[in-house]
Design a protein around this motif. Structure first.
Motif, PDB file in Angstrom:
ATOM      1  N   LEU A  31       0.845  -1.110   0.028  1.00  0.00           N
ATOM      2  CA  LEU A  31      -0.029   0.017  -0.007  1.00  0.00           C
ATOM      3  C   LEU A  31       0.598   1.210   0.043  1.00  0.00           C
ATOM      4  N   VAL A  32       1.938   1.306   0.374  1.00  0.00           N
ATOM      5  CA  VAL A  32       2.951   2.411   0.569  1.00  0.00           C
ATOM      6  C   VAL A  32       4.312   1.763  -0.507  1.00  0.00           C
ATOM      7  N   PRO A  33       4.315   2.663  -1.466  1.00  0.00           N
ATOM      8  CA  PRO A  33       5.465   2.337  -2.377  1.00  0.00           C
ATOM      9  C   PRO A  33       6.744   2.384  -1.793  1.00  0.00           C
ATOM     10  N   GLN A  34       7.737   1.787  -2.182  1.00  0.00           N
ATOM     11  CA  GLN A  34       9.392   1.926  -1.652  1.00  0.00           C
ATOM     12  C   GLN A  34       9.655   3.140  -1.370  1.00  0.00           C
ATOM     13  N   GLN A  35       9.697   4.044  -2.554  1.00  0.00           N
ATOM     14  CA  GLN A  35      10.145   5.450  -2.700  1.00  0.00           C
ATOM     15  C   GLN A  35       9.553   6.144  -1.482  1.00  0.00           C
ATOM     16  N   MET A  36       8.329   6.277  -1.435  1.00  0.00           N
ATOM     17  CA  MET A  36       7.567   7.039  -0.307  1.00  0.00           C
ATOM     18  C   MET A  36       7.958   6.528   0.992  1.00  0.00           C
ATOM     19  N   ALA A  37       8.074   5.303   1.297  1.00  0.00           N
ATOM     20  CA  ALA A  37       8.505   4.717   2.581  1.00  0.00           C
ATOM     21  C   ALA A  37       9.990   5.122   2.969  1.00  0.00           C
ATOM     22  N   ALA A  38      10.570   4.981   1.779  1.00  0.00           N
ATOM     23  CA  ALA A  38      12.140   5.502   2.382  1.00  0.00           C
ATOM     24  C   ALA A  38      12.170   7.098   2.436  1.00  0.00           C
ATOM     25  N   THR A  39      11.309   7.977   1.725  1.00  0.00           N
ATOM     26  CA  THR A  39      11.349   9.465   1.559  1.00  0.00           C
ATOM     27  C   THR A  39      10.973   9.955   2.871  1.00  0.00           C
ATOM     28  N   TYR A  40       9.899   9.111   3.471  1.00  0.00           N
ATOM     29  CA  TYR A  40       9.066   9.710   4.690  1.00  0.00           C
ATOM     30  C   TYR A  40       9.701   8.827   5.780  1.00  0.00           C
ATOM     31  N   ARG A  41      10.385   7.779   5.800  1.00  0.00           N
ATOM     32  CA  ARG A  41      10.824   6.899   6.773  1.00  0.00           C
ATOM     33  C   ARG A  41       9.676   6.457   7.725  1.00  0.00           C
TER      34      ARG A  41
END
Length: 583
Positions: A88-98
């Motif tokens: 549900l949360v893309p990798q780039q978003m998870a890494a960007t927002y931690r």
């Protein structure tokens, strides 16, 4: 983490920080009193003082701050999170927002995420906007977030654009809209805009554009294809094209994010999306334009962290910087910045205002649109549709006791006349024009209907500028230019001697373009009595140009040559950007 004890959140929410830490068993009352005494001297938050005294750790402080605002504690390291929730949360978003998603309730559309920083509320706001879920944030340690990122989002295992587009091409729910064109009803549009693959594609495009420092994102429907393009350093690059039938879905999703009317597909619409990336505010200006084959969507990316608002960092050479600093400190007069759209005029003027921005100076700006919001400036958004034109804003400015005025652009005689009036009554006025070089700005002002004696009485200088792409520092390579290349610049091999020339070979760092970033080249025509006399006699732009050069003006072409000799840019860039300068 599993052995941490914390009282029920109801007992901690809204309490003082020291009280929360005592209830958590981290400190004693005496230590709180010690920190409070020190706080009187140091005037710093009590939490940072307690960390400095080694009474608590940063982790303890984060947990206490989270409890204070009602965030609950969780332990993502001890969980086995299902793959469908991670997806549900893309990798780039998870890494960007931690952040780590760990639970989803489809009945309430609520996604629970763990984060290490209790003040990372922008992450929850942005995720709510981009993903369309209600986000509930929980607190955990930084170490747990990193461990979970490594486990659930391994390096290189992120979503790829081509993989996602392949998935969309095979999506049965979206395929049913193929060939429907304008015959899609409102309910179907809403369903398409809320489709998970469409959300994921748009989020990936946005995150990648911001990461690659793109200035614009284009979604363009044509008869047989749907194009996605980025503009980076002034040049448009094609991306993997998505299937044509999702054009309406993308346009609708963008409208939802920008709070526009998804049912209206006949007239242009403008809006904005506000995000935070790595703590930096990012504004996306959205423009929707109906075309023959659907709606064209362009998003202008305004990233404050990507803009240099310091005069000594916009590309002015030392001697030009000295002249420009003298100009912007004049008590009154008009300074005109000229150049085509996208040549960096706004950034230069913002840098000038930023330099002048202090408590003793009242600065007012009239802009269309207001691109960057700067503390200390009173900025007005021009709205011609409700009668708030540049001219009307300027008239009001004169009653606001300003010292410095910025007029976004002189478009008509009224704006030009009030700018002159403001200058004559003791104000310094900055404005922009669209001309090819500095001398031709005079002809433009005369064409608008401004009297030559008013121009000579108020105009202090005209600054023309262009942006050239900078050679990528990572793959910069020396070479010997051919005689034909030098001829394009108007110079010969004898003129350059053993002067080295450079170009970029192309590498991963610059996406194989050979360029990374841009620099300004400038032409500053400072008015003096002789030039004013020529303007009074309505001398041609060519004559003004020759006289300004005699008085020391460095042309755009000469500025470009110096940038080439510095090894900062290439012959091709300078020839392209200064094509009209050598008449």
């Amino acid at each position: 983490m599993s052995d941490r004890k914390i009282p029920p959140i109801e007992q901690l929410r809204g309490r003082q920080l020291g009280r929360i830490l005592i209830k958590m068993g981290k400190i004693r009352r005496a230590e709180v009193h010690e920190a409070l005494e020190l706080q009187k001297e140091r005037r710093r938050p009590i939490g940072s003082i307690l960390v400095e005294l080694a009474h608590i750790t940063e982790e303890d402080l984060n947990i206490a701050l989270a409890a204070q605002v009602g965030m609950e504690l969780t332990n993502v390291a001890g969980m086995d999170i299902p793959g469908e929730i991670i997806a549900l949360v893309p990798q780039q978003m998870a890494a960007t927002y931690r952040v780590i998603p760990f639970d989803f309730d489809p009945n309430t559309n609520r996604l629970s995420v763990a984060m290490a920083s209790p003040d990372n509320f922008h992450a929850t706001d942005d995720m709510q906007t981009l993903l369309g879920f209600k986000i509930k944030a929980f607190i955990c340690t930084e170490g747990e977030v990193q461990t979970a990122l490594d486990r659930y989002y391994p390096e290189g295992g992120g979503e790829s654009m081509s993989g996602l587009i392949d998935e969309i091409s095979g999506d049965e729910d979206l395929s049913k809209f193929e060939g429907r064109g304008e015959s899609i009803d409102l309910e179907d549009l809403k369903e398409m805009a809320d489709s998970n693959p469409v959300k994921r594609l748009l989020n990936l495009v946005l995150l990648q554009a911001i990461r690659d420092k793109a200035s614009d994102i284009h979604f363009e429907p044509f008869e047989d294809e749907f194009k996605m393009r980025y503009r980076i350093d002034g040049v448009l690059y094609d991306m993997v094209p998505p299937p044509k039938h999702i054009a309406a879905a993308i346009a609708s999703r963008v409208k939802v994010l920008a709070n526009l009317d998804i049912a209206e597909r006949r007239v242009p619409q403008d809006g904005r999306i506000e995000l935070q990336m790595h703590g930096n505010p990012i504004d996306l200006r959205v423009s929707i334009l109906p075309t023959m084959f659907g709606e064209s969507v362009v998003m202008r990316v305004l990233d404050r962290s990507n803009v240099q608002l310091d005069l000594d960092r916009i590309g002015l050479r030392d001697d030009d910087l000295l002249v420009f600093n003298q100009l912007i400190r004049k008590p009154n007069g008009i300074v005109v910045n000229t150049g085509p759209t996208g040549s960096g005029k706004t950034t230069t003027l913002y840098a000038a205002l930023n330099t002048l921005n202090d408590p003793e100076t009242k600065i007012l700006t009239a802009e269309d649109p207001v691109e960057y919001d700067i503390d200390g400036l009173c900025q007005v958004q021009v709205r011609p549709e409700v009668g708030l034109t540049f001219g009307k804003a300027l008239r009001s400015f004169l009653r606001q006791d300003p010292d410095v005025i910025l007029v976004g652009e002189v478009r008509d005689l009224e704006t030009a006349q009030i700018s002159v009036q403001a200058s004559l009554t003791g104000h310094l006025v900055f404005t922009t024009l669209h001309t090819n070089d500095a001398p031709s700005s005079i002809a433009r002002l005369l064409d608008l209907g401004l009297d030559s004696f008013l121009i000579t009485a108020t105009l202090e200088a005209v600054v023309a500028q262009r942006l050239c792409r900078k050679i990528c520092a990572n793959c910069k390579t020396e070479f010997t230019p051919s005689e034909e290349m030098l001829m394009e610049l108007g110079i010969t091999p004898d003129d350059v001697g053993d002067q080295p020339f450079y170009y970029g070979r192309g590498c991963d760092y610059c996406n194989n373009t050979g360029y990374r970033g841009r620099l300004g080249i400038f032409e500053i025509m400072v008015m003096d009595d002789h030039l004013r006399e020529l303007i009074m006699r309505h001398a041609s732009s060519n004559l003004l140009r020759q006289e300004a050069i005699k008085r020391g003006m460095r042309t755009l072409r000469e500025s470009g040559l110096k940038a080439i000799f510095d090894g900062a840019t290439t012959i091709e860039e300078v020839v392209k950007e200064t094509l009209f300068d050598e008449n």
